[in-house]
Write an enzyme that holds these catalytic residues in place. Structure first.
Site, PDB file in Angstrom:
ATOM      1  CD  GLU B  58      49.074  26.147  55.887  1.00  0.00           C
ATOM      2  OE1 GLU B  58      48.224  25.228  55.914  1.00  0.00           O
ATOM      3  OE2 GLU B  58      49.835  26.324  54.917  1.00  0.00           O
ATOM      4  CG  HIS B 127      48.216  32.932  46.558  1.00  0.00           C
ATOM      5  ND1 HIS B 127      47.333  31.974  46.114  1.00  0.00           N
ATOM      6  CD2 HIS B 127      49.293  32.252  47.022  1.00  0.00           C
ATOM      7  CE1 HIS B 127      47.875  30.781  46.286  1.00  0.00           C
ATOM      8  NE2 HIS B 127      49.057  30.920  46.843  1.00  0.00           N
TER       9      HIS B 127
HETATM   10  C1  LIG Z   1      47.269  26.329  52.720  1.00  0.00           C
HETATM   11  C2  LIG Z   1      48.460  26.631  51.911  1.00  0.00           C
HETATM   12  N1  LIG Z   1      49.673  26.606  52.485  1.00  0.00           N
HETATM   13  C3  LIG Z   1      50.775  26.889  51.771  1.00  0.00           C
HETATM   14  C4  LIG Z   1      50.673  27.201  50.450  1.00  0.00           C
HETATM   15  C5  LIG Z   1      51.914  27.536  49.639  1.00  0.00           C
HETATM   16  N2  LIG Z   1      52.223  26.442  48.735  1.00  0.00           N
HETATM   17  C6  LIG Z   1      51.792  26.454  47.468  1.00  0.00           C
HETATM   18  S1  LIG Z   1      52.171  25.056  46.676  1.00  0.00           S
HETATM   19  C7  LIG Z   1      52.938  24.428  48.023  1.00  0.00           C
HETATM   20  C8  LIG Z   1      53.559  23.072  47.949  1.00  0.00           C
HETATM   21  C9  LIG Z   1      52.550  22.052  47.608  1.00  0.00           C
HETATM   22  O1  LIG Z   1      53.145  20.807  47.483  1.00  0.00           O
HETATM   23  P1  LIG Z   1      52.295  19.606  46.909  1.00  0.00           P
HETATM   24  O2  LIG Z   1      50.988  19.526  47.601  1.00  0.00           O
HETATM   25  O3  LIG Z   1      53.166  18.416  46.967  1.00  0.00           O
HETATM   26  O4  LIG Z   1      51.988  20.020  45.412  1.00  0.00           O
HETATM   27  P2  LIG Z   1      53.032  20.272  44.236  1.00  0.00           P
HETATM   28  O5  LIG Z   1      53.387  21.712  44.240  1.00  0.00           O
HETATM   29  O6  LIG Z   1      54.214  19.406  44.466  1.00  0.00           O
HETATM   30  O7  LIG Z   1      52.290  19.916  43.004  1.00  0.00           O
HETATM   31  C10 LIG Z   1      52.873  25.313  49.080  1.00  0.00           C
HETATM   32  C11 LIG Z   1      53.459  25.077  50.414  1.00  0.00           C
HETATM   33  C12 LIG Z   1      49.390  27.222  49.880  1.00  0.00           C
HETATM   34  N3  LIG Z   1      49.193  27.552  48.598  1.00  0.00           N
HETATM   35  N4  LIG Z   1      48.309  26.917  50.623  1.00  0.00           N
END
Ligand SMILES: Cc1ncc(C[n+]2csc(CCOP(=O)(O)OP(=O)(O)O)c2C)c(N)n1
Lengths: 327, 327
Positions: B58, B127
């Site tokens: 972000e 959230h």
């Molecule tokens: C700062 C932030 N940006 C976006 C999100 C929304 N979001 C939640 S999980 C996720 C994907 C995360 O992917 P990863 O780090 O690979 O973890 P996984 O879900 O695969 O375990 C996103 C974009 C968030 N929670 N926090």
């Protein structure tokens, strides 16, 4: 160094506990019994278990929104976790945090985190604290492949290397960032980012708990002995949706093939460990089933405890906002 | 007029504006499959040059929005949950809000940031925030809080045609609400409040997500013989002070309903304006119905304890009208 036979058995127990807790949460989320969103760890159990088996209770971990596995692997109480997710006052965070925020400071669990990449700098700070106080503790930052694209990752690689902090980065490459395949938003290899700082780096099969355990033993020893940070990338796969009820969000959209999920199921980390234990003659299949049955009982107890507990105390919101201060 | 869902109205605005102006581009995490549904179908229609998934980063996305806007695109940056605005806040507060002034007015920043805000679904503290006060305080960005599908569409189209940065804050829980949406091309001007319900006894200024409980509170009050006027500011920067003040001059009583935390909320800002500009019309103290100065708790009962509710509005309005006391 390899895990001993008894260590392998306890890895099996821990991974089974995580799996059965998650399966139960899956069922309860599906039935609409849980508030909020749950992000499940099914398929990734070997990572949390293999790493945390090498940590002391006094070591620190930071976790992610997919944090139940880390919590349980680090010794968090299943009952207290379940009650938290149910929003009850007996929950580990008294119902204030929920699934995405399970934390137990007494076990070194600095918390799951709703902010992707939120754990990096917290773990780095904990490692700084360990270094300053000379207490030989280690901090582990669990993070997803998606989180590796947050700039703070680079910043923590830099500062932890510069100051030789006792920090272990554990990247769980589960192939997805929500509905976005990681390869479509990631340049190069994530491990190369750590290598650029000359951080010792292992890329392992994250569904092979022995491989994870060995890499973690080395990395943690390296960090604990004052040599600075270490890095592990565990390649694994998210079996469940990004969150339960993902189909609702997708509204017919698709980001992966069913067949791919089925392929990865064949590499299930718990079945693989079970096979190993049987082939080594450490336990028979029947003995392993007994263990699973016993653990199913623990999960059942946790659910019963959660269900029977009082809802969170709304007034607590005001009491815990600050330490010794009104909001 | 056809009835449409809030989220569908936003989707239509994006389609129409991208159709109208090839310089309109959309990016953000998971915009291709559209986790909120508002960007659904844009990829198929406009292709990858016009809309694309980004890595999770972000801080960079907010900065890139500035860079691409300064150099000729109208950027629509989708930041998903409004809490992630914090993750991108440096470029928002230090660049987006300030560059125009610092360059002596040389640059234009045609960019729109979309984010969903608010609680009520047990998504816990990271959230559930309602961060419009923070954005209002920056000075250099417009803050839009549409409460109805029609306003969502009209304000988003207006934002995309504006040369200044605008935050378009989606009331998360309202994505599924329907309302009448005019056919054809139309925009809603910034800084023009709507009288959502005309009344004589008391004025409620309801911000974004709070319009719904305010309107239902007004209906309840009506049964009790209290005739409430409900004003929807629609945009907080710029703010239609005249309509708000005019309403207070008519009713003499003000309740400001805002899902932000109370301290420095939009409600407190509006209270200050009323105290300043409509003091002599006031028959009672100005009341704010806001979230107390706490983080959003997870458990549903704790969450409803802190969120403004219809009942709380009714209670306060009744007390205000019935009490003979002056401030
Ligand atoms: C700062 C932030 N940006 C976006 C999100 C929304 N979001 C939640 S999980 C996720 C994907 C995360 O992917 P990863 O780090 O690979 O973890 P996984 O879900 O695969 O375990 C996103 C974009 C968030 N929670 N926090």
């Amino acid at each position: 160094m390899n895990p001993t036979n008894e260590q392998l058995v306890s890895l099996f127990e821990r991974m089974t506990l995580i799996r059965l807790m998650e399966e139960r949460l899956r069922a309860d989320a599906g039935a609409g019994r849980l508030p909020g969103a749950v992000h499940l760890y099914i398929g990734q159990e070997a990572v949390a278990a293999g790493v945390c088996a090498n940590l002391d209770e006094t070591d620190w971990i930071t976790s992610t929104h997919r944090g139940h596995g880390h919590f349980l692997a680090k010794g968090g109480d299943p009952k207290a976790m379940m009650a938290e997710i149910w929003g009850k006052r007996t929950g580990i965070c008294k119902g204030m945090g929920g699934s995405m925020h399970v934390a137990d400071l007494s076990k070194g669990i600095l918390g799951a985190n709703g902010i992707v990449g939120g754990g990096f700098a917290i773990a780095t700070g904990a490692a700084l604290s360990a270094k300053l106080s000379g207490n030989r503790r280690v901090a582990v930052a669990f993070f997803g492949d998606g989180a590796a694209n947050q700039g703070v990752f680079m910043e923590c690689l830099n500062v932890s290397t510069l100051w030789q902090l006792p920090l272990v980065f554990v990247c769980e490459y589960n192939h997805f960032c929500e509905f976005t395949p990681t390869v479509t938003v990631t340049a190069g290899e994530i491990a190369d980012r750590a290598r650029a700082f000359k951080i010792p780096c292992e890329v392992v099969d994250g569904n092979d708990v022995v491989a994870v355990w060995k890499a973690a033993a080395q990395a943690i020893e390296w960090a604990r002995s004052g040599k600075g940070p270490a890095f592990i990338e565990a390649q694994t796969y998210r079996i469940q949706g990004h969150l339960e009820s993902e189909d609702l969000f997708l509204a017919g959209g698709k980001y992966r093939e069913k067949q791919e999920i089925e392929e990865w199921r064949k590499a299930d980390p718990i079945s693989r460990l079970a096979k190993l234990l049987v082939s080594m003659g450490v336990r028979t299949a029947v003995q392993l089933d007994d263990i699973s049955t016993k653990i199913a009982g623990i999960v059942e107890d946790a659910v019963r405890f959660a269900e029977a507990s009082e809802p969170a105390d709304p007034e607590l919101t005001f009491e815990v906002m600050f330490a010794g201060q009104k909001p | 007029m056809p009835r449409k869902r809030y989220i569908q109205a936003i989707n239509e605005a994006l389609f129409e504006e991208m159709e109208r102006d090839p310089k309109v581009i959309v990016f953000g995490e998971d915009v291709e499959l559209a986790i909120f549904g508002d960007t659904r179908g844009l990829l198929e229609r406009f292709g990858h040059d016009r809309i694309r998934n980004t890595p999770i980063c972000e801080a960079t996305l907010a900065g890139m929005a500035v860079g691409a806007a300064v150099t000729g695109y109208h950027v629509v940056l989708h930041m998903m949950f409004s809490n992630f605005i914090y993750t991108g806040f440096d470029a928002i507060a230090n660049q987006m809000a300030k560059l125009r002034l610092m360059t002596g007015g040389q640059i234009e920043l045609p960019l729109t940031v979309i984010a969903g805000y608010g609680g009520g679904r047990s998504t816990a503290a990271q959230h559930s925030d309602t961060p419009h006060p923070l954005l209002m305080n920056l000075g250099g960005v417009n803050v839009l809080v549409p409460a109805t599908p029609a306003d969502a569409k009209g304000l988003l189209k207006q934002a995309i045609r504006t040369k200044n940065p605008s935050f378009f804050l989606e009331a998360s829980g309202r994505g599924g609400d329907s309302g009448e949406v005019p056919d054809g091309d139309y925009t809603v001007p910034f800084g023009r409040a709507a009288i959502a319900r005309a009344g004589a006894d008391i004025t409620m200024v309801a911000i974004g997500s709070m319009l719904k409980p305010a309107l239902s509170a007004a209906e309840k009050l009506n049964l009790a013989g209290i005739d409430a006027e409900v004003v929807d500011p629609r945009t907080l920067v710029p703010l239609d002070e005249q309509t708000i003040v005019g309403s207070i001059e008519k009713t003499g009583r003000a309740i400001l309903v805002d899902e932000a935390r109370d301290r420095c909320s939009a409600a407190s800002h509006i209270a200050a304006i009323i105290a300043d500009k409509a003091f002599s019309s006031l028959k009672a103290p100005i009341k704010r119905v806001t979230v107390p100065n706490v983080s959003m708790p997870y458990a549903p009962n704790a969450e409803s304890r802190v969120l403004p509710s219809e009942d709380r509005i009714v209670q306060i309005a009744t007390d205000l009208v019935r009490s003979k006391q002056l401030a």
